[in-house]
Motif scaffolding. Structure first.
Motif, PDB file in Angstrom:
ATOM      1  N   GLU A   2      56.296  54.501  52.058  1.00 63.98           N
ATOM      2  CA  GLU A   2      55.713  55.527  52.920  1.00 63.98           C
ATOM      3  C   GLU A   2      54.213  55.685  52.645  1.00 63.98           C
ATOM      4  N   ARG A   3      53.427  55.848  53.694  1.00 67.73           N
ATOM      5  CA  ARG A   3      51.980  56.033  53.524  1.00 67.73           C
ATOM      6  C   ARG A   3      51.670  57.526  53.458  1.00 67.73           C
ATOM      7  N   PRO A   4      50.882  57.937  52.467  1.00 66.89           N
ATOM      8  CA  PRO A   4      50.527  59.355  52.383  1.00 66.89           C
ATOM      9  C   PRO A   4      49.600  59.769  53.522  1.00 66.89           C
ATOM     10  N   THR A   5      49.690  61.009  53.929  1.00 69.35           N
ATOM     11  CA  THR A   5      48.869  61.537  55.013  1.00 69.35           C
ATOM     12  C   THR A   5      47.648  62.275  54.454  1.00 69.35           C
ATOM     13  N   ASP A   6      46.724  62.614  55.342  1.00 65.88           N
ATOM     14  CA  ASP A   6      45.547  63.390  54.924  1.00 65.88           C
ATOM     15  C   ASP A   6      45.956  64.747  54.372  1.00 65.88           C
ATOM     16  N   ALA A   7      47.004  65.334  54.963  1.00 66.65           N
ATOM     17  CA  ALA A   7      47.483  66.635  54.482  1.00 66.65           C
ATOM     18  C   ALA A   7      47.995  66.522  53.046  1.00 66.65           C
ATOM     19  N   MET A   8      48.614  65.395  52.727  1.00 68.76           N
ATOM     20  CA  MET A   8      49.098  65.177  51.355  1.00 68.76           C
ATOM     21  C   MET A   8      47.922  65.033  50.391  1.00 68.76           C
ATOM     22  N   ARG A   9      46.906  64.290  50.816  1.00 66.74           N
ATOM     23  CA  ARG A   9      45.706  64.142  49.978  1.00 66.74           C
ATOM     24  C   ARG A   9      45.089  65.507  49.692  1.00 66.74           C
ATOM     25  N   PRO A  42      61.018  54.560  51.001  1.00 67.47           N
ATOM     26  CA  PRO A  42      60.431  54.953  52.282  1.00 67.47           C
ATOM     27  C   PRO A  42      60.159  56.458  52.391  1.00 67.47           C
ATOM     28  N   ARG A  43      60.725  57.245  51.452  1.00 69.25           N
ATOM     29  CA  ARG A  43      60.516  58.691  51.493  1.00 69.25           C
ATOM     30  C   ARG A  43      59.906  59.205  50.185  1.00 69.25           C
ATOM     31  N   LEU A  44      59.284  58.294  49.446  1.00 67.46           N
ATOM     32  CA  LEU A  44      58.794  58.646  48.109  1.00 67.46           C
ATOM     33  C   LEU A  44      57.846  59.840  48.120  1.00 67.46           C
ATOM     34  N   TRP A  45      56.907  59.829  49.071  1.00 68.13           N
ATOM     35  CA  TRP A  45      55.930  60.928  49.115  1.00 68.13           C
ATOM     36  C   TRP A  45      56.570  62.238  49.569  1.00 68.13           C
ATOM     37  N   THR A  46      57.225  62.217  50.719  1.00 65.90           N
ATOM     38  CA  THR A  46      57.773  63.473  51.261  1.00 65.90           C
ATOM     39  C   THR A  46      58.920  64.009  50.417  1.00 65.90           C
ATOM     40  N   ARG A  47      59.830  63.135  50.021  1.00 66.73           N
ATOM     41  CA  ARG A  47      61.060  63.572  49.356  1.00 66.73           C
ATOM     42  C   ARG A  47      60.843  63.954  47.896  1.00 66.73           C
ATOM     43  N   HIS A  48      59.901  63.282  47.223  1.00 63.23           N
ATOM     44  CA  HIS A  48      59.766  63.479  45.781  1.00 63.23           C
ATOM     45  C   HIS A  48      58.422  64.073  45.349  1.00 63.23           C
TER      46      HIS A  48
END
Length: 207
Positions: A2-9, A42-48
């Motif tokens: 999964e690619r991180p989003t600007d909101a995650m940054r 595929p859900r590493l950023w959002t899920r964890h």
């Protein structure tokens, strides 16, 4: 992955570089070392990672925090990266996971982490902390028995929970009361817009 989003940054702010490095290590070694399943990448950023970050605003400044059952590092390592003011104790009974946690601490150069290769119960009457955190460890009644004895008077158990958070708290109310918990709040948190909502349970111990 999964690619991180600007909101995650934006969410991780100054912790972006170490968190991204941690994510890369998980992508390369996580499945191989039995830390995360093949369907988790595929859900590493959002899920964890983002999910773990939901706890950060609930931790007081300069606190000593123990993360029970740290596993692959959720939420303990993420919180240590986001909150350098915390003294973060990671409690993990499985040796291979403790070795992994040590590898990440060295690789990312975290100086606010203490590792404990132990079960939470082994530290009862030996150590207390301002806050104890946990994620995906056990149902609330069992988690409380393991964790609340590690919370100093006036401190709190702060746990990441799923949709059944309120029900778990209700089912555990007698256990919580017996352990000295005087107030329990369930907060619904969405760390970044469009992310899955998660529940944060804050159980405060009698002072």
């Amino acid at each position: 992955m999964e690619r991180p989003t600007d909101a995650m940054r934006e969410l991780f702010g100054l912790a972006w570089a170490p968190v991204e490095h941690f994510a890369q290590m998980l992508a390369e070694e996580g499945e191989l070392r039995g830390l995360i399943g093949p369907h988790e990448l595929p859900r590493l950023w959002t899920r964890h990672l983002v999910n773990s970050a939901a706890l950060a605003p609930f931790l007081p400044e300069d606190a000593t925090v123990a993360d029970v059952g740290s596993g692959a590092g959720f939420p303990g390592l993420v919180l240590a990266m986001m909150r350098p003011d915390l003294e973060m104790h990671l409690i993990e009974p499985m040796e291979r996971r403790t070795v992994w946690l040590a590898d990440v601490v060295d690789e990312v150069d975290l100086d606010n982490v203490v590792l404990h290769h132990a079960r939470a119960e082994e530290l009862h009457k030996k150590a207390t902390f301002d806050v104890v955190t946990a994620r995906a460890v056990a149902a609330m009644d069992k988690l409380a028995r393991w964790s609340v004895p590690l919370v100093r008077p006036g401190g709190a158990l702060v746990a990441l929970k799923g949709r059944r958070a309120a029900e778990e708290v209700e089912e555990a109310k007698y256990v919580l009361k017996k352990l000295g918990i005087v107030a329990t709040e369930v907060h619904e948190v969405r760390p970044v817009p469009d992310s899955e909502a998660t529940s944060v349970v804050v159980a405060t111990k009698r002072g």
